[in-house]
Design a protein around this motif. Structure first.
Motif, short mmCIF file in Angstrom:
data_model
loop_
_atom_site.label_atom_id
_atom_site.label_comp_id
_atom_site.label_asym_id
_atom_site.label_seq_id
_atom_site.Cartn_x
_atom_site.Cartn_y
_atom_site.Cartn_z
N THR A 188 0.82 -1.20 0.00
CA THR A 188 0.00 0.00 0.00
C THR A 188 0.86 1.25 0.00
OG1 THR A 188 -1.75 -1.16 1.22
CG2 THR A 188 -1.83 1.24 1.22
N LEU A 189 1.92 1.25 0.81
CA LEU A 189 2.84 2.40 0.85
C LEU A 189 3.52 2.59 -0.50
CD1 LEU A 189 4.46 1.94 4.37
CD2 LEU A 189 2.88 3.74 3.67
N LYS A 190 3.88 1.48 -1.14
CA LYS A 190 4.53 1.56 -2.45
C LYS A 190 3.57 2.15 -3.48
CE LYS A 190 6.85 -1.20 -5.99
NZ LYS A 190 7.27 -2.57 -6.39
N HIS A 191 2.31 1.72 -3.43
CA HIS A 191 1.32 2.26 -4.35
C HIS A 191 1.17 3.76 -4.17
CE1 HIS A 191 -1.04 -1.70 -5.21
NE2 HIS A 191 0.15 -1.68 -5.73
N THR B 181 -7.11 8.87 1.28
CA THR B 181 -6.25 8.58 0.13
C THR B 181 -5.66 7.17 0.24
OG1 THR B 181 -5.69 10.92 -0.13
CG2 THR B 181 -4.23 9.31 -1.17
N ALA B 182 -5.18 6.82 1.43
CA ALA B 182 -4.61 5.48 1.64
C ALA B 182 -5.67 4.41 1.41
CB ALA B 182 -4.05 5.37 3.05
N CYS B 183 -6.88 4.65 1.87
CA CYS B 183 -7.96 3.68 1.66
C CYS B 183 -8.26 3.51 0.17
CB CYS B 183 -9.22 4.13 2.40
SG CYS B 183 -9.09 4.05 4.20
N ALA B 184 -8.24 4.61 -0.57
CA ALA B 184 -8.48 4.52 -2.01
C ALA B 184 -7.41 3.70 -2.69
CB ALA B 184 -8.55 5.93 -2.60
N TRP B 185 -6.14 3.86 -2.30
CA TRP B 185 -5.05 3.09 -2.90
C TRP B 185 -5.21 1.60 -2.61
CZ3 TRP B 185 -2.31 4.34 -6.77
CH2 TRP B 185 -1.84 5.62 -6.97
N ILE B 186 -5.72 1.28 -1.43
CA ILE B 186 -5.89 -0.13 -1.06
C ILE B 186 -6.78 -0.86 -2.06
CG2 ILE B 186 -7.04 -1.63 0.65
CD1 ILE B 186 -5.94 0.30 2.81
N TRP B 187 -7.82 -0.15 -2.53
CA TRP B 187 -8.78 -0.79 -3.43
C TRP B 187 -8.45 -0.58 -4.91
CZ3 TRP B 187 -11.62 -4.10 -0.97
CH2 TRP B 187 -11.96 -3.87 0.35
N TRP B 188 -7.37 0.15 -5.20
CA TRP B 188 -7.07 0.46 -6.59
C TRP B 188 -6.58 -0.76 -7.37
CZ3 TRP B 188 -7.98 3.13 -10.61
CH2 TRP B 188 -7.10 3.15 -11.69
N ASP B 189 -5.93 -1.68 -6.71
CA ASP B 189 -5.29 -2.77 -7.44
C ASP B 189 -5.83 -4.13 -7.04
OD1 ASP B 189 -3.57 -4.14 -9.09
OD2 ASP B 189 -1.93 -4.16 -7.65
N PRO B 190 -7.12 -4.39 -7.28
CA PRO B 190 -7.62 -5.76 -7.07
C PRO B 190 -6.89 -6.73 -8.00
CG PRO B 190 -9.43 -4.21 -7.37
CD PRO B 190 -8.17 -3.49 -7.76
N PRO B 191 -6.85 -8.00 -7.64
CA PRO B 191 -6.03 -8.96 -8.40
C PRO B 191 -6.40 -9.09 -9.87
CG PRO B 191 -6.75 -9.89 -6.31
CD PRO B 191 -7.49 -8.60 -6.48
N ARG B 192 -7.64 -8.82 -10.26
CA ARG B 192 -8.04 -9.19 -11.61
C ARG B 192 -8.78 -8.12 -12.39
NH1 ARG B 192 -13.49 -11.49 -11.64
NH2 ARG B 192 -14.44 -11.14 -9.63
N GLN B 193 -8.98 -6.92 -11.82
CA GLN B 193 -9.82 -5.94 -12.49
C GLN B 193 -8.99 -4.88 -13.22
OE1 GLN B 193 -12.78 -6.52 -12.84
NE2 GLN B 193 -13.22 -7.97 -11.21
#
Length: 454
Positions: free
Chosen positions: A289-292, A357-369
């Motif tokens: 998450t920090l990297k994102h 902002t951190a919460c938004a990044w958490i959901w930005w990269d789902p495994p398949r979408q």
């Protein structure tokens, strides 16, 4: 019925016992039930012409309850049993929508505390969720006439579900045009990559490619879209006939520009999923998450920009509906007074901007979408939430469950992660139900006991 379905239906004794406790302690209509239950009882008596002007949603729930009332009667307890049954159906639908088909993951999503709480009262939210999930499942199986029918039915529970019908249609079209659909021939397709491999700057080119391929395969596109056109046409006719989207009490439900709503939603969804995220990912999840958020100059700048936009939104678009300010029976009342608008700590709400902002990044990269799906989901969630002046956790139910389904991977999560989330959900549900039943107080302006709820 599969063995996994039987495991899910093992929830039935818990649901029945909880329903019995709620009905024993709160036998009379409570809160919004004072509008829903008398209206349903009119339907029980065959009176389909009378309508309470305070009701703002269509009569889908009352119509759904009618078959049960032939066997159970039309008491508040009998009507509430409709939602108890729907609660048992939700995890069955969720499991079939999950790519992993994981029973534990389905239970971790379906025991979402806000949804589960209202399963024991007579509210429209469980029916709304079940209809939207049924629409999504039918569309996933490429039975689009059935999907459109269920999508139309979802509008009878909550009018804003038209947005989710549009999202499901868009998702189906993207599956067709990207070759993910089973019915896709070997012709032209658009290759959509996961969000982590496709930056937002690629979206315009992707949209152009999608339009080009859609024009080449216009017959397939038209066949897919046709069943849904009736749903959109019906909704348009309703808007013209009704003079707006809200039935009944329009004065207290005027559309606004409540731009902080998506911030509250992403924070709430992250908070409820946190046990699964932390146990499933551990230190690697935190570092990812920090990297994102800060892994490169462009990402750091984007995070700074998003945080600045969130701060501006908090400053200028934090709205407080009179119901929120005056009704101390809802948890949102205390959240708003003590965190979101605390006069003793006026800068506390701005300190939450980096968290959003951190919460938004958490959901930005789902495994398949792909990025386009996530952007569409964000736009649809905003379309549902932003016009609402009320901070109402019930409005988060459908987008939260859909977000969890979008984020799910093809492989089931670690067993400990799913169990951790289920355990926390069970604890939160037990506490909120116990508080609702045992902690009571009086209002001078109303008869009977008042209780705390979502």
């Amino acid at each position: 019925m599969a063995r996994s379905d039987l495991v899910i239906l093992a929830l039935a004794p818990v649901v029945l016992v909880t329903s019995w406790l709620v009905n024993r302690e709160v036998p009379d209509p409570y809160m919004d039930e004072i509008f829903h239950i008398p209206q349903a009882q009119l339907y029980c008596r065959g009176d389909f012409r009378s309508w309470d002007s305070k009701l703002t949603t269509p009569p889908g729930l009352y119509l759904l309850s009618l078959p049960l009332t032939f066997f159970l009667g039309c008491s508040p307890a009998a009507l509430r049993f409709t939602n108890a049954l729907l609660l048992l159906a939700i995890p069955l639908l969720v499991r079939r929508l999950l790519p992993s088909r994981s029973t534990l993951e389905a239970l971790s999503i379906s025991t979402y505390p806000v949804a589960m709480f209202f399963a024991f009262l007579y509210y429209t939210d469980l029916g709304s969720l079940a209809a939207v999930l049924g629409c999504a499942l039918a569309a996933q199986r490429e039975r689009h006439l059935l999907a459109a029918t269920l999508g139309c039915a979802s509008l009878w529970f909550r009018q804003t579900n038209i947005v989710w019908v549009a999202f499901i249609l868009a998702f189906s079209l993207l599956s067709l045009l990207s070759g993910a659909s089973k019915a896709s021939p070997s012709g032209a397709v658009v290759h959509l990559q996961p969000a982590s491999q496709s930056p937002l700057t690629h979206l315009p080119a992707i949209l152009v490619s999608l339009v080009r391929v859609a024009l080449q395969r216009w017959r397939e596109v038209l066949l897919l879209v046709l069943p849904y056109l009736f749903v959109f046409a019906s909704f348009g006719a309703f808007i013209i006939w009704n003079g707006g989207i809200v039935l009944g009490d329009k004065s207290n439900h005027v559309a606004t520009l409540h731009l902080t709503q998506p911030l509250y939603f992403v924070a709430a969804s992250t908070a409820f999923a946190l046990p699964s995220l932390v146990v499933g990912g551990g230190i690697r999840w935190i570092l990812r998450t920090l990297k994102h958020a800060t892994g490169s100059f462009s990402r750091f700048f984007l995070s700074f920009l998003l945080t600045s936009i969130a701060s501006y939104t908090i400053r200028h678009y934090s709205l407080a509906h009179p119901f929120l300010l005056s009704d101390n029976r809802h948890y949102a009342f205390y959240l708003y007074r003590r965190i979101l608008n605390n006069p003793r700590l006026p800068y506390l709400r701005y300190a939450l901007a980096p968290l959003y902002t951190a919460c938004a990044w958490i959901w930005w990269d789902p495994p398949r979408q792909p990025a386009l799906i996530i952007v569409l989901f964000a736009l649809c969630t905003s379309a549902v939430l932003v016009p609402s002046p009320l901070i109402e956790p019930r409005y988060f139910i459908v987008p939260h469950v859909l977000l969890r389904l979008l984020a799910a991977g093809r492989r089931p999560p670690r067993r400990t992660a799913a169990l951790a989330e289920i355990a926390v959900n069970v604890l939160v549900n037990a506490v909120t139900i116990a508080v609702f039943l045992r902690v009571k107080f009086r209002w001078e302006s109303e008869e009977g006991w008042q209780r705390f709820m979502w």
